[in-house]
Design a protein around this motif. Structure first.
Motif, PDB file in Angstrom:
ATOM      1  N   TRP A 280       3.141   6.058   0.619  1.00  0.00           N
ATOM      2  CA  TRP A 280       3.334   5.004   1.703  1.00  0.00           C
ATOM      3  C   TRP A 280       4.721   5.558   2.460  1.00  0.00           C
TER       4      TRP A 280
ATOM      5  N   ASP B  54      11.064  -4.825   7.730  1.00  0.00           N
ATOM      6  CA  ASP B  54      10.577  -3.412   7.235  1.00  0.00           C
ATOM      7  C   ASP B  54       9.189  -3.503   6.941  1.00  0.00           C
TER       8      ASP B  54
ATOM      9  N   VAL C 142      10.443  -2.683  -2.721  1.00  0.00           N
ATOM     10  CA  VAL C 142       9.937  -1.605  -3.615  1.00  0.00           C
ATOM     11  C   VAL C 142      10.223  -2.265  -5.055  1.00  0.00           C
TER      12      VAL C 142
ATOM     13  N   ARG D 180       8.014   3.872   5.008  1.00  0.00           N
ATOM     14  CA  ARG D 180       8.585   2.699   5.260  1.00  0.00           C
ATOM     15  C   ARG D 180       9.293   3.116   6.720  1.00  0.00           C
TER      16      ARG D 180
ATOM     17  N   ALA E 208       5.003  -3.035  -2.592  1.00  0.00           N
ATOM     18  CA  ALA E 208       4.536  -1.840  -1.885  1.00  0.00           C
ATOM     19  C   ALA E 208       3.538  -1.374  -2.646  1.00  0.00           C
TER      20      ALA E 208
ATOM     21  N   THR F 169       0.095  -1.152  -0.941  1.00  0.00           N
ATOM     22  CA  THR F 169      -0.345  -0.048   0.159  1.00  0.00           C
ATOM     23  C   THR F 169      -1.385   0.878  -0.478  1.00  0.00           C
TER      24      THR F 169
ATOM     25  N   TYR G 175       5.898  -1.407   5.289  1.00  0.00           N
ATOM     26  CA  TYR G 175       5.469  -0.391   4.235  1.00  0.00           C
ATOM     27  C   TYR G 175       4.038  -0.271   4.542  1.00  0.00           C
TER      28      TYR G 175
END
Length: 594
Positions: A48, A66, A105, A50, A110, A113, A68
């Protein structure tokens, strides 16, 4: 009511892998049950990326986000995916040593993803790297921002237009607020440890809790928030932080709102009304958005999720585990979010909504327990609401335990009562926050059963009914239900509280599961009559716990609690009398499951 879930996909449907080659979902054993999820959707990506940027709101305030996104060879995949997001107070920040903590995270989200989701974290206005000021707590301006964020996320080229929101505690509240504004592309809400009505949660029983007054960051702490990518020199962050200095002092605001209908000049509204999800229940129902609520038995908000599920007609699931605030030890909460979002955002027919809607844990003082399913809460309509009477106070003095008995038989004495001068010196070895307090048996009146002959399961909502008189016109009363082991170890199971001037009960405008409800408006305040016993009814927080044979049940009544934040200490301290004569019996009603 609109439901926008996709048509369920067949598990053998071809999907595209990270390398662009077709793969067949369901090639591994499929598992879909609470906290476990595998085999229904394939792992598509092992990377992934960011990125961060500002997104605009309708009034021009810039919010930091943010993103991801799934990636291949360090580059974001350009095909569109569903988006799930959290409305945070600080999406990422530097520690004092300069290292960066990426909250997206560490929350584990995350990880989605890998399965073809974009995951977003947005700083609420007045917080993090976002501009603007925070007025109040979960204001309608923030709710409007949630609408704008949802629709912005849905409109991006890397989004397929299916959006879900998640969060816990203040971000759980924010997730529920997002459901109040009718964003067309919001299709699922997964919210934990939130308040359905802030007064019932923050000012339970009319008594202010010792949390909910933050964040209170200094300018230096605020400047440790992570700038967005384009803000290389941090100049935009410094501008945003300057605007944050006008944020509402939540401590001052709550202190200025002792009643449910209090209006506070600094925010120009009735904060308990405007900032509560319950105020907008009709709008949430009109949206039809499905809601998954979770909480823990060691959290002060645990009744709120159950009230929310009982009140709202939306598709709803409830999870309650053996956890503190926002805890989920031993349970994969990310996997649970994944299967909920898969069902509602991707149309994966994983069976989650065919399961019983309530999944809860029943524990015991010996450390054992089991997960159970139910179609409603309380789960057992055949549970016996069993009344135990407070009786047999010996000395009526504080400083020793076993002052009185707790028994099924109605008291027969005349003129009996236990007097108690409030002891304000309550304390615990460690801070308790939103968790249960430590035992305070030496600081109040105790009433204890004989050793139980059989295991007793308590699942539901205990209720307290005191006949009480006081030497003061107002004051706070706390009651604790405890499990007392044969060796004398005390484990508090649940507690209740009430401000005496707000003891009158009214009919609630939402489903409070049959428990006494105290409106707590300024016009409801009524001083205690000097020397006369008044009936005081209030509920304890819900529980599901087995008390083993040989243990005893105990009810403790005090006038102070370590979790108060606005305690008024009188000198001399008032004297309470808990009456237990036949005409003015005091009791606790326990939900004993069959």
């Amino acid at each position: 009511m609109r439901l926008k879930r996709l048509t369920p996909v067949l598990t053998a449907l071809l999907v595209t892998t990270a390398a662009g080659a077709p793969a067949v979902a369901g090639t591994h054993e499929r598992v879909s049950r609470p906290g476990e999820y595998a085999g229904y959707t394939p792992v598509l990506y092992d990377e992934w990326v960011r990125t961060s940027q500002y997104l605009p709101t309708r009034d021009g305030t810039r919010l930091a986000v943010d993103l991801y996104r799934p990636a291949v060879d360090g580059k974001a995949v350009e095909r569109p995916f569903p988006v799930v997001w959290e409305h945070q107070l600080s999406r990422a920040s530097r520690a004092e040593d300069g290292t960066v903590s990426l909250r997206g995270v560490t929350s584990g989200m995350a990880e989605l993803t890998r399965y073809g989701y974009t995951v977003a974290f947005v700083d609420r206005r007045g917080n993090g790297a976002s501009f603007g000021t925070m007025t109040g707590y979960h204001s309608r301006t923030e709710a409007s921002d949630a609408y704008d964020v949802t629709e912005w996320l849905a409109a991006q080229s890397w989004s397929d237009g299916h959006v879900g929101v998640f969060g816990c505690s203040n971000t759980g509240d924010a997730a529920m607020q997002a459901a109040t504004v009718g964003a067309p592309h919001l299709e699922a809400v997964f919210a934990g440890n939130y308040s359905f009505h802030k007064y019932d949660a923050f000012q339970r029983g009319g008594i202010r809790a010792n949390w909910g007054a933050g964040p209170n960051r200094t300018r230096e702490e605020d400047l440790r928030n992570l700038p967005v990518d384009a803000d290389g020199d941090g100049s935009l962050l410094r501008q945003a932080v300057a605007e944050h200095q006008a944020n509402t002092s939540l401590k001052d605001m709550w202190q200025a709102a002792p009643y449910r209908d209090s209006e506070v000049a600094s925010v120009g509204t009735r904060p308990w009304h405007e900032y509560s999800v319950a105020t907008y229940k009709d709008a949430i129902e009109r949206s039809g958005v499905p809601v998954y609520s979770f909480d823990g038995w060691d959290d002060d908000f645990r009744k709120e999720s159950l009230v929310s599920a009982a009140t709202l007609s939306n598709p709803h699931k409830v999870l309650v585990g053996p956890w503190p605030h926002c805890g989920s030890e031993g349970f994969d909460i990310v996997a649970e979010r994944h299967r909920f979002f898969d069902y509602w955002l991707k149309g994966v027919d994983n069976g989650i909504m065919q399961e019983p809607p309530v999944h809860y844990y029943t524990g015991s003082s010996d450390g054992t327990g089991q997960w159970r399913d139910a179609r409603q809460w309380p789960p057992n309509p055949r549970a016996r609401q069993t009344r135990y009477y407070l009786d047999g106070g010996s000395s009526g003095t504080v400083g020793s335990v076993n002052d009185g008995t707790l028994d099924r038989s109605r008291p027969r004495g005349h003129g009996a009562g236990d007097t108690y001068r409030i002891d304000y010196s309550v304390s615990c070895p460690e801070p308790v926050g939103l968790a249960q307090t430590c035992p305070q048996d030496e600081k109040g009146l105790t009433y204890t059963t004989a050793p139980l002959r059989d295991d007793v399961e308590l699942t539901g909502h205990p209720e307290v009914s005191l006949h009480l008189s006081s030497t003061a016109p107002d004051g706070n009363v706390f009651a604790y239900l405890s499990d007392v082991a044969p060796d004398g170890t005390v484990r508090i199971l649940t507690d209740g509280r009430i401000r005496l001037a707000l003891r009158s009960t009214q009919r609630a405008p939402y489903d409070v599961l049959g428990t006494p409800w105290h409106r707590g408006n300024a016009g409801d305040a009524e001083p205690m009559p000097e020397g006369r016993a008044e009936r005081v009814d209030f509920d304890m927080l819900p529980l599901s716990s087995v008390v083993p044979a040989g243990h005893r049940l105990r009810v403790t009544v005090t006038g102070a609690d370590v979790r108060e934040s606005d305690r008024t200490e009188l000198s001399p301290a008032p004297v309470y009398t808990v009456h237990r004569e036949p005409a003015h019996a005091s009791s606790v009603t326990l939900p004993i499951a069959r």
